[in-house]
Motif scaffolding. Structure first.
Motif, mmCIF file in Angstrom:
data_model
loop_
_atom_site.group_PDB
_atom_site.id
_atom_site.type_symbol
_atom_site.label_atom_id
_atom_site.label_comp_id
_atom_site.label_asym_id
_atom_site.label_seq_id
_atom_site.Cartn_x
_atom_site.Cartn_y
_atom_site.Cartn_z
ATOM 1 N N GLU A 154 -5.033 2.183 4.898
ATOM 2 C CA GLU A 154 -5.251 2.703 6.257
ATOM 3 C C GLU A 154 -6.720 3.007 6.520
ATOM 4 N N HIS A 168 0.833 -1.215 0.000
ATOM 5 C CA HIS A 168 0.000 0.000 0.000
ATOM 6 C C HIS A 168 0.858 1.251 0.000
ATOM 7 N N HIS A 184 -0.725 6.563 3.463
ATOM 8 C CA HIS A 184 -0.528 6.554 4.907
ATOM 9 C C HIS A 184 -1.548 7.524 5.517
ATOM 10 N N ASP A 187 5.686 2.384 7.203
ATOM 11 C CA ASP A 187 4.286 2.061 6.909
ATOM 12 C C ASP A 187 3.758 3.025 5.850
ATOM 13 N N TYR A 192 4.693 3.198 15.518
ATOM 14 C CA TYR A 192 3.608 2.726 14.651
ATOM 15 C C TYR A 192 2.473 3.752 14.649
ATOM 16 N N HIS A 193 2.070 4.176 13.454
ATOM 17 C CA HIS A 193 1.024 5.189 13.314
ATOM 18 C C HIS A 193 1.308 6.427 14.163
HETATM 19 ZN ZN LIG Z 1 -0.636 1.531 8.775
#
Ligand SMILES: [Zn+2]
Length: 530
Positions: free
Chosen positions: A364, A308, A311, A329, A478-479
């Motif tokens: 997402e 993907h 984000h 990510d 993360y995120h």
């Molecule tokens: Zn993600």
């Protein structure tokens, strides 16, 4: 722009002084990460002009690698979305108990998920159903003895350990759950996270509630038809729901954590929700390109390599930073795809089948871009023989182990074992099936159409220093805006990972037979004709 020239210069220098191929791969991989995750890309939010620029970058790289355009407009497949943004000041939640109304605070106590299109006003009884599962083939029925007609289902977002990992993942997904609840007559859901399996703390995850949520504009691809409300409850406040029931949330959680049966019972309260929503429409981009295969009989079959591109864009500030770069990510995964395409092009590799590279949008937002591509592929759906997905493969330390999600589900397992062994890497199955990773990324969109799939990451032994590094990354980056270009990255692990993806894709594309699900696999049922 200066940064881009610098990287090109470094890559050229690497070529002239004869650096090892791994170093060249690593340098080029990182140059793509930089191009996609620098601040100018504004976090590549689905539907944003920045995402479009990122899609154009990917298309240009596909072209450079000699891929055939496989979108609708050149390499681009446009995807339409409906967007919804909550107006919290005009929305409210309350529990009505014994004629008394107890307000809940949006954001602190619970959030209204706009992945589901909420009804403007809902008032309904609450029924707690433990794990919230009804799976006749496994003898599980948490709905026995309770009436869900017209009710809001309250469940702990966990799955019983008695279920094998992939089934936990499948039945624990929001889409599968809603099918069960809708069949029982429910109108909405309240999901209470198990604090033990929360990837990110409530205080961080709740920041995302003010961002627009999306669903595919095509109504036939709606995963929550008829759902009037979807709430996520802060587990620290969940006892508000259990007041007067003779039970506490801590007690329910202890049963879940102990792997014991959890009772189902009506809660002595009704939920009243008012939701004000701003709606609009937006378009975003999948990007697709084909390395055409050489075998006249097999070249119209495709091995899909996916990752993907989107984000989180710009969101709630953490430590003064509101730009969610999404370097790991998943600029890292797109960069891996681009490097696979470039290196196959340079080597002049022509496998028997074709390899279809797909950068998908809106992961997402709930795997929406891949869902769209798998349902409306730009090649005949039946010609897709396998999917290999890369999402946040986390090259944070040397790659000695390769974590494979779906390892024991199809005969792709043998391909990945052989490929990894050839480069001195050992494969491992998902060490934490309870985190539902097999259905939490884009491979699942392909699996649901019967296509055998794998997803891979850099692996680590349980309780090892590497496990601690990965856990710390998840907790801290993360995120979060700190998933950016300044974090420590092990580029040699990235190069090795790229090598595995490339060799695996070629190996699958050269198979004489078509990949198939293992007979014992739960996911075999999605394959056409079974
Ligand atoms: Zn993600």
């Amino acid at each position: 722009m200066r940064r881009m020239l610098t990287i090109a210069a470094v890559a050229m220098l690497a070529g002239t002084i004869g650096l090892h191929a791994d170093d060249k791969t690593a340098a080029r991989w990182f140059s793509h990460v930089e191009a996609l995750a620098n601040d100018g890309m504004e976090g590549r939010n689905t539907g944003s002009p920045a995402h479009k620029r990122a899609a154009e970058y990917v298309a240009a790289q596909f072209k450079k690698a000699g891929l055939e355009p496989a979108g609708v407009n050149g390499y681009i497949q446009p995807v339409g979305f409906k967007t919804r943004k909550i107006v919290e000041a005009e929305s409210s939640l309350a529990l009505v108990r014994d004629g008394q109304t107890v307000p809940l605070t949006l954001g602190d106590d619970a959030t209204i998920s706009l992945r589901v299109d909420p009804a403007p006003a809902v008032e309904a009884p609450l029924v707690f159903v433990g794990y919230g599962l009804n799976i006749p083939e496994r003898g599980i029925n948490d709905f026995a003895g309770v009436d869900l007609k017209g009710a809001i289902v309250v469940y702990v977002a966990s799955t019983p350990r008695s279920l094998p990992g992939p089934l936990q993942a499948h039945f624990g997904s929001a889409g599968e759950r809603w099918k069960m609840y809708q069949a029982a007559g429910a109108i909405g859901t309240i999901s209470i996270a198990n604090p033990k399996s929360m990837d990110i703390p409530w205080e961080r995850s709740t920041l995302a509630r003010l961002q627009p949520a999306m669903s595919l504009a095509d109504p036939s691809l709606d995963e929550a038809p008829g759902q009037k409300l979807s709430l996520t409850m802060n587990p620290a406040r969940a006892d508000a729901l259990f007041t007067g029931s003779g039970h506490t949330f801590a007690e329910m959680l202890a049963l879940v954590d102990g792997g014991k049966p959890v009772p189902s019972f009506a809660l002595p309260a009704r939920l009243k929700a008012t939701t004000k929503v701003e709606r609009s429409n937006v378009e975003s981009q999948n990007v697709a390109g084909i390395l055409r295969g050489a075998d006249p009989k097999l070249r119209d079959q495709y091995v899909v390599l996916s990752a993907h591109l989107d984000h989180l864009g710009i969101g709630g500030a953490i430590n003064g930073d509101s730009l969610y770069n999404g370097a790991m990510d998943n600029a890292s995964g797109i960069a891996a795809l681009l490097e696979v395409a470039a290196s196959l092009h340079e080597a002049g590799t022509k496998p028997a089948r074709s390899i279809l590279f797909v950068a998908v949008t809106a992961e997402e937002k709930g795997l929406l871009g891949s869902s769209y591509f798998a349902a409306r592929p730009t090649v005949p759906q039946a010609s897709i023989v396998a999917n290999i997905n890369t999402d946040m493969f986390l090259p944070l330390f040397p790659m000695k182990l390769l974590m494979v999600l779906g390892l024991d589900e199809s005969d792709l397992g043998a391909d990945v074992r052989a490929t990894a062994a050839a480069v001195g890497v050992t494969v491992q199955a998902d060490p934490e099936p309870q985190r539902n990773r097999f259905v939490r990324s884009d491979q699942y969109s392909f699996i649901k159409h019967g296509i055998p799939a794998l997803a891979m990451k850099v692996g680590y032994e349980e309780k090892s220093p590497e496990a601690a590094i990965a856990a710390r990354w998840t907790a801290e980056r993360y995120h979060a805006p700190s998933d950016d270009l300044s974090q420590p990255i092990d580029r040699s692990a990235a190069a090795k990972y790229v090598e595995v993806v490339r060799d695996l894709a070629v190996r699958i594309a050269n198979r004489t037979d078509r990949p198939k699900w293992n007979d014992a696999s739960f996911f075999k049922r999605f394959a056409s004709g079974t």
